[in-house]
Scaffold this active site. Structure first.
Site, short mmCIF file in Angstrom:
data_model
loop_
_atom_site.label_atom_id
_atom_site.label_comp_id
_atom_site.label_asym_id
_atom_site.label_seq_id
_atom_site.Cartn_x
_atom_site.Cartn_y
_atom_site.Cartn_z
N ARG A 42 0.87 -1.18 0.00
CA ARG A 42 0.00 0.00 0.00
C ARG A 42 0.90 1.22 0.00
O ARG A 42 1.72 1.40 0.91
CB ARG A 42 -0.92 0.01 1.22
CG ARG A 42 -1.65 1.32 1.39
CD ARG A 42 -2.77 1.27 2.39
NE ARG A 42 -3.92 0.56 1.88
CZ ARG A 42 -5.16 0.70 2.36
NH1 ARG A 42 -5.40 1.50 3.37
NH2 ARG A 42 -6.16 0.01 1.84
N HIS A 94 -7.29 0.57 -6.55
CA HIS A 94 -7.51 -0.27 -5.36
C HIS A 94 -8.18 -1.57 -5.85
O HIS A 94 -9.36 -1.82 -5.58
CB HIS A 94 -8.39 0.48 -4.36
CG HIS A 94 -8.37 -0.07 -2.98
ND1 HIS A 94 -7.60 -1.15 -2.60
CD2 HIS A 94 -9.05 0.30 -1.85
CE1 HIS A 94 -7.80 -1.39 -1.31
NE2 HIS A 94 -8.67 -0.54 -0.84
N GLN A 101 -10.06 -4.14 -3.48
CA GLN A 101 -11.35 -3.64 -3.01
C GLN A 101 -12.46 -3.96 -4.01
O GLN A 101 -13.50 -4.51 -3.66
CB GLN A 101 -11.25 -2.12 -2.80
CG GLN A 101 -12.56 -1.48 -2.35
CD GLN A 101 -12.94 -1.90 -0.95
OE1 GLN A 101 -12.16 -1.73 -0.03
NE2 GLN A 101 -14.13 -2.45 -0.77
N ASP A 115 -17.37 6.81 -1.72
CA ASP A 115 -16.11 6.72 -0.98
C ASP A 115 -15.84 8.12 -0.43
O ASP A 115 -16.52 9.09 -0.81
CB ASP A 115 -15.00 6.25 -1.96
CG ASP A 115 -13.65 6.03 -1.29
OD1 ASP A 115 -13.58 5.99 -0.05
OD2 ASP A 115 -12.64 5.92 -2.03
N CYS A 167 -16.63 1.48 0.46
CA CYS A 167 -15.45 0.67 0.77
C CYS A 167 -15.01 0.82 2.22
O CYS A 167 -14.29 -0.03 2.75
CB CYS A 167 -14.30 1.00 -0.18
SG CYS A 167 -13.86 2.74 -0.20
N ARG A 185 -13.55 -8.80 1.72
CA ARG A 185 -12.12 -8.58 1.47
C ARG A 185 -11.33 -9.83 1.85
O ARG A 185 -10.41 -10.25 1.15
CB ARG A 185 -11.62 -7.37 2.27
CG ARG A 185 -12.26 -6.03 1.94
CD ARG A 185 -11.93 -5.56 0.55
NE ARG A 185 -10.51 -5.50 0.32
CZ ARG A 185 -9.71 -4.49 0.68
NH1 ARG A 185 -10.22 -3.43 1.23
NH2 ARG A 185 -8.41 -4.53 0.41
N1 CP Z 1 -11.40 -0.23 2.31
C1 CP Z 1 -10.13 -0.23 2.72
O1 CP Z 1 -9.20 -0.45 1.96
O2 CP Z 1 -9.98 0.04 4.05
P1 CP Z 1 -8.61 0.25 4.81
O3 CP Z 1 -8.05 1.57 4.41
O4 CP Z 1 -9.00 0.22 6.27
O5 CP Z 1 -7.67 -0.87 4.46
N1 NVA Z 2 -10.08 6.47 -1.74
C1 NVA Z 2 -9.73 6.10 -0.39
C2 NVA Z 2 -9.96 4.64 -0.19
C3 NVA Z 2 -9.70 4.17 1.22
C4 NVA Z 2 -9.89 2.70 1.36
C5 NVA Z 2 -8.29 6.48 -0.13
O1 NVA Z 2 -7.45 6.27 -1.01
O2 NVA Z 2 -8.00 6.98 0.95
#
Ligand code: CP
Ligand code: NVA
Length: 307
Positions: free
Chosen positions: A103, A130, A133, A222, A262, A290
């Site tokens: 990440r 992502h 997700q 989101d 999400c 997930r």
């Molecule tokens: N939806 C999602 O990716 O959540 P987190 O940021 O908690 O991993």
């Molecule tokens: N779009 C959001 C998703 C979090 C799971 C971000 O990147 O912060």
């Protein structure tokens, strides 16, 4: 030959369907207490440069449930914090572990790791995509709706990393995607052009949220400011006011439509507490998936290798 998952475009339509079917099967087997130990002796490394609740814990849980081990690292724990090149990091980690789950901010970072690592690299969120997700979300839609045929999804809000992954999914599977984003916050234009062309216009930009949800099976939103955009939060709150999923907007959608998010959610911004706490929004079933999708993914990439 190793496979990476950096974007949904790394998968064919058949592979996406195969992953969803495999995840559904593994989910019912898990509920029955049957667990393939296909990751026994395998180690997954998780390199997270942004916070996470769902992605981190669901990946670690998936590895453990399949009999493997997980090592979690932040940027600060590693020499990334002292600018060790990612190309070196990739060629070191792959001597120790069997998969790298990352990440980070720049999508080019996961591409760099994947280029140099001899083991699969899985994108656990970048500023651009992502994929895990949206693959898990497709499992949720499949379960709740019984099929992905003739599906229409309405994306309400920011044209962000999750929206980009929805466009890629629509491009591969050919479903309809109505994107309602405030002007200036549309998703990546090149990805949009490709998705629109390859779906014969089924991926569409519709500025008006009421029009976007009018024929939707799924309403999705989101956060208005993603991780790394904290400085823009105030400006975005002003720009996104019309793009909240609330009871009024939901009343413009078909009565069967479900609401997905999400998570994490900001109640009172992109979604109201009333909607997210209602039976129309199965967001915790969505979060659970997930785990199941990523169990299937890990088993495919480094376990049984079967799909
Ligand atoms: N939806 C999602 O990716 O959540 P987190 O940021 O908690 O991993
Ligand atoms: N779009 C959001 C998703 C979090 C799971 C971000 O990147 O912060």
């Amino acid at each position: 030959m190793k496979r990476d998952l950096l974007s949904i475009l790394d998968l064919s339509a058949e592979e996406i369907s195969g992953l969803i079917a495999k995840a559904a099967k593994m989910k019912s087997e898990l509920a029955a207490g049957v667990l393939p130990k296909s990751l026994e002796g395998k180690i997954a490394g998780l390199v997270f440069l942004k916070p996470s609740t769902r992605t981190r814990i669901s990946f670690e849980s998936a590895v453990f449930r399949l009999g493997g081990q997980a090592i979690f690292m932040t940027g600060q724990d590693t020499q990334i914090s002292r600018h060790e090149p990612l190309s070196d990091m990739a060629r070191v980690l792959d001597r120790y572990i069997d998969a790298i789950v990352v990440r980070t901010f720049a999508h080019s970072d996961v591409e760099e790791l994947a280029k140099y690592a001899s083991v699969p690299v899985i994108n656990a969120l970048t500023d651009r995509f992502h994929p895990c997700q949206v693959l898990a979300d497709l499992l949720t839609v499949f379960e709740k709706r019984g099929s992905l045929e003739n599906l229409t999804v309405a994306w309400i809000g920011d044209g962000n990393n999750v929206a980009n992954s929805w466009m890629n999914a629509a491009r591969r599977l050919g479903f309809s995607l109505n994107l309602a984003c405030p002007p200036g916050y549309e998703p990546d234009s090149e990805l949009f052009e490709h998705a629109s062309r390859e779906t014969n216009g089924k991926v569409r930009l519709i500025t008006d949220p009421e029009q976007a949800v009018s024929n939707a099976d799924v309403l999705y939103t989101d956060v208005w400011a993603s991780m790394g955009q904290e400085d823009e939060a105030k400006v975005r709150i002003q720009a996104f006011q019309r793009y909240q999923i609330n009871s009024r907007l939901l009343s413009c959608a078909p009565s069967h439509a479900m609401v997905l998010h999400c998570l994490p959610a900001h109640r009172g911004e992109e979604i109201t507490a009333e909607v997210i706490e209602s039976p129309r929004a199965p967001v915790f079933d969505q979060a659970e998936n997930r785990l199941h999708l990523q169990m299937a993914l890990l088993d495919w990439l480094i376990g049984s290798k079967e799909l």
